[in-house]
Scaffold this motif. Structure first.
Motif, PDB file in Angstrom:
ATOM      1  N   SER A  79       0.815  -1.215   0.000  1.00 39.75           N
ATOM      2  CA  SER A  79       0.000   0.000   0.000  1.00 39.75           C
ATOM      3  C   SER A  79       0.849   1.266   0.000  1.00 39.75           C
ATOM      4  N   PHE A  80       2.138   1.122   0.331  1.00 36.01           N
ATOM      5  CA  PHE A  80       3.006   2.299   0.336  1.00 36.01           C
ATOM      6  C   PHE A  80       3.099   2.943  -1.042  1.00 36.01           C
ATOM      7  N   TRP A  81       2.905   2.145  -2.114  1.00 34.11           N
ATOM      8  CA  TRP A  81       2.915   2.717  -3.473  1.00 34.11           C
ATOM      9  C   TRP A  81       1.771   3.706  -3.647  1.00 34.11           C
ATOM     10  N   TYR A  82       0.668   3.442  -2.985  1.00 34.99           N
ATOM     11  CA  TYR A  82      -0.497   4.325  -3.071  1.00 34.99           C
ATOM     12  C   TYR A  82      -0.401   5.473  -2.064  1.00 34.99           C
ATOM     13  N   THR A  83      -0.021   5.170  -0.833  1.00 38.13           N
ATOM     14  CA  THR A  83      -0.002   6.196   0.207  1.00 38.13           C
ATOM     15  C   THR A  83       1.083   7.242  -0.024  1.00 38.13           C
ATOM     16  N   CYS A  84       2.191   6.856  -0.629  1.00 44.81           N
ATOM     17  CA  CYS A  84       3.281   7.820  -0.838  1.00 44.81           C
ATOM     18  C   CYS A  84       2.889   8.908  -1.841  1.00 44.81           C
ATOM     19  N   THR A  85       1.937   8.632  -2.726  1.00 44.51           N
ATOM     20  CA  THR A  85       1.525   9.653  -3.702  1.00 44.51           C
ATOM     21  C   THR A  85       0.848  10.826  -2.996  1.00 44.51           C
ATOM     22  N   TYR A  86       0.183  10.558  -1.882  1.00 44.69           N
ATOM     23  CA  TYR A  86      -0.460  11.650  -1.145  1.00 44.69           C
ATOM     24  C   TYR A  86       0.555  12.460  -0.348  1.00 44.69           C
ATOM     25  N   ARG A  87       1.650  11.841   0.050  1.00 40.95           N
ATOM     26  CA  ARG A  87       2.726  12.610   0.685  1.00 40.95           C
ATOM     27  C   ARG A  87       3.322  13.579  -0.338  1.00 40.95           C
ATOM     28  N   THR A  88       3.478  13.112  -1.562  1.00 45.53           N
ATOM     29  CA  THR A  88       3.990  13.972  -2.630  1.00 45.53           C
ATOM     30  C   THR A  88       3.029  15.131  -2.887  1.00 45.53           C
ATOM     31  N   LYS A  89       1.726  14.850  -2.908  1.00 38.88           N
ATOM     32  CA  LYS A  89       0.737  15.915  -3.111  1.00 38.88           C
ATOM     33  C   LYS A  89       0.786  16.927  -1.968  1.00 38.88           C
ATOM     34  N   LEU A  90       0.919  16.443  -0.734  1.00 40.98           N
ATOM     35  CA  LEU A  90       0.981  17.330   0.424  1.00 40.98           C
ATOM     36  C   LEU A  90       2.213  18.225   0.356  1.00 40.98           C
ATOM     37  N   ARG A  91       3.343  17.639  -0.012  1.00 42.29           N
ATOM     38  CA  ARG A  91       4.561  18.439  -0.156  1.00 42.29           C
ATOM     39  C   ARG A  91       4.370  19.507  -1.230  1.00 42.29           C
ATOM     40  N   GLY A  92       3.691  19.150  -2.313  1.00 34.10           N
ATOM     41  CA  GLY A  92       3.444  20.112  -3.381  1.00 34.10           C
ATOM     42  C   GLY A  92       2.545  21.255  -2.941  1.00 34.10           C
ATOM     43  N   LEU A  93       1.556  20.969  -2.097  1.00 30.10           N
ATOM     44  CA  LEU A  93       0.650  22.015  -1.618  1.00 30.10           C
ATOM     45  C   LEU A  93       1.374  23.082  -0.810  1.00 30.10           C
ATOM     46  N   TYR A  94       2.370  22.673  -0.040  1.00 29.26           N
ATOM     47  CA  TYR A  94       3.051  23.600   0.861  1.00 29.26           C
ATOM     48  C   TYR A  94       4.517  23.827   0.483  1.00 29.26           C
ATOM     49  N   SER A  95       4.909  23.458  -0.722  1.00 24.71           N
ATOM     50  CA  SER A  95       6.272  23.681  -1.236  1.00 24.71           C
ATOM     51  C   SER A  95       7.344  23.129  -0.295  1.00 24.71           C
ATOM     52  N   ILE A  96       7.088  21.959   0.239  1.00 28.37           N
ATOM     53  CA  ILE A  96       8.058  21.308   1.113  1.00 28.37           C
ATOM     54  C   ILE A  96       9.031  20.536   0.226  1.00 28.37           C
ATOM     55  N   PRO A  97      10.332  20.738   0.412  1.00 29.70           N
ATOM     56  CA  PRO A  97      11.297  20.070  -0.459  1.00 29.70           C
ATOM     57  C   PRO A  97      11.293  18.552  -0.281  1.00 29.70           C
ATOM     58  N   GLY A  98      11.684  17.873  -1.320  1.00 33.92           N
ATOM     59  CA  GLY A  98      11.748  16.418  -1.318  1.00 33.92           C
ATOM     60  C   GLY A  98      11.448  15.902  -2.709  1.00 33.92           C
ATOM     61  N   ASP A  99      11.403  14.592  -2.842  1.00 30.91           N
ATOM     62  CA  ASP A  99      11.075  14.009  -4.143  1.00 30.91           C
ATOM     63  C   ASP A  99      10.221  12.756  -3.944  1.00 30.91           C
ATOM     64  N   GLN A 100       9.679  12.253  -5.041  1.00 30.36           N
ATOM     65  CA  GLN A 100       8.792  11.092  -4.972  1.00 30.36           C
ATOM     66  C   GLN A 100       9.517   9.853  -4.474  1.00 30.36           C
ATOM     67  N   CYS A 101      10.760   9.715  -4.831  1.00 33.67           N
ATOM     68  CA  CYS A 101      11.536   8.557  -4.398  1.00 33.67           C
ATOM     69  C   CYS A 101      11.678   8.567  -2.869  1.00 33.67           C
ATOM     70  N   GLY A 102      11.955   9.730  -2.307  1.00 37.84           N
ATOM     71  CA  GLY A 102      12.060   9.851  -0.856  1.00 37.84           C
ATOM     72  C   GLY A 102      10.733   9.588  -0.167  1.00 37.84           C
ATOM     73  N   ASP A 103       9.637  10.041  -0.796  1.00 38.91           N
ATOM     74  CA  ASP A 103       8.309   9.802  -0.229  1.00 38.91           C
ATOM     75  C   ASP A 103       8.004   8.306  -0.185  1.00 38.91           C
ATOM     76  N   CYS A 104       8.313   7.603  -1.268  1.00 41.41           N
ATOM     77  CA  CYS A 104       8.097   6.149  -1.293  1.00 41.41           C
ATOM     78  C   CYS A 104       8.969   5.455  -0.254  1.00 41.41           C
ATOM     79  N   PHE A 105      10.192   5.900  -0.119  1.00 44.16           N
ATOM     80  CA  PHE A 105      11.117   5.298   0.836  1.00 44.16           C
ATOM     81  C   PHE A 105      10.601   5.463   2.268  1.00 44.16           C
ATOM     82  N   VAL A 106      10.111   6.669   2.600  1.00 45.53           N
ATOM     83  CA  VAL A 106       9.577   6.921   3.939  1.00 45.53           C
ATOM     84  C   VAL A 106       8.359   6.039   4.198  1.00 45.53           C
ATOM     85  N   HIS A 107       7.468   5.928   3.212  1.00 45.42           N
ATOM     86  CA  HIS A 107       6.270   5.103   3.397  1.00 45.42           C
ATOM     87  C   HIS A 107       6.600   3.611   3.399  1.00 45.42           C
ATOM     88  N   LEU A 108       7.644   3.210   2.708  1.00 39.24           N
ATOM     89  CA  LEU A 108       8.059   1.808   2.721  1.00 39.24           C
ATOM     90  C   LEU A 108       8.605   1.423   4.095  1.00 39.24           C
TER      91      LEU A 108
END
Length: 196
Positions: free
Chosen positions: A117-146
């Motif tokens: 499920s981390f493949w699905y949940t990490c996409t919302y972390r990416t969206k949240l970061r985009g809303l508030y201009s928080i630095p990071g990348d999709q790979c890091g988001d997947c890694f954190v959720h994994l």
């Protein structure tokens, strides 16, 4: 030979002394005064709830990844039912276009059938970061959720709370609360009297 006295009776002028700048800081900021040659510290008010005001707390997480116990009730819900917290977060991040029940059910089904499920949940972390201009990348988001889905979900939940939303009441209730806070004024009804 006697050492020279700067500024005394020698012909060498004294070294320049940096004068303090006059910087107007808000009363909440407890920063030391800035001096010439020193950068002015950034004024970020961490932890103050705001309703997605542009330029406020942009570019930083308001809490750390391992601050799960800052909100104990959310921590316990996330440990035992992570799909509930994910659904609440997803509804706010998607601005109500995805319901809490739908996002939570999809997360739960993906987790139970594929255990990824981390493949699905990490996409919302990416969206949240985009809303508030928080630095990071999709790979890091997947890694954190994994590695730690509960910690990531709790951090995202706290981030939304610190930004002025309450994920536990849903998008519609948050919007109603925001409009009440803004105080939308409805013009009074004028009785119909004279008509032609």
């Amino acid at each position: 030979m006697a050492p020279r006295n700067p500024g005394g009776d020698s012909k060498v002028p004294p070294p320049p002394v940096a004068a303090p700048l006059s910087v107007a800081l808000p009363p909440e900021a407890s920063a030391p005064p800035a001096y010439v040659g020193h950068p002015i510290p950034p004024q970020v008010y961490i932890g103050t709830p705001v309703d997605n005001v542009p330029g406020t707390n942009l570019g930083v997480w308001t809490t750390g990844l391992f601050g799960c116990f800052d909100d104990l009730s959310n921590c316990l819900i996330t440990i035992f039912c992570p799909c509930v917290t994910f659904g609440q977060n997803a509804e706010i991040i998607d601005r109500g276009s995805t319901s809490c029940a739908c996002a939570g059910a999809v997360c739960c089904l993906i987790f139970h059938f594929f255990y990824c499920s981390f493949w699905y949940t990490c996409t919302y972390r990416t969206k949240l970061r985009g809303l508030y201009s928080i630095p990071g990348d999709q790979c890091g988001d997947c890694f954190v959720h994994l590695l730690c889905v509960p910690c990531a979900l709790c951090q995202e939940y706290r981030e939304l709370k610190n930004r002025g939303f309450d994920p536990s009441i849903g998008w519609v209730a948050n919007e109603e609360r925001r409009t009440r806070q803004v105080g939308i004024v409805v013009p009074p009804l004028v009785p119909r009297g004279m008509t032609r």
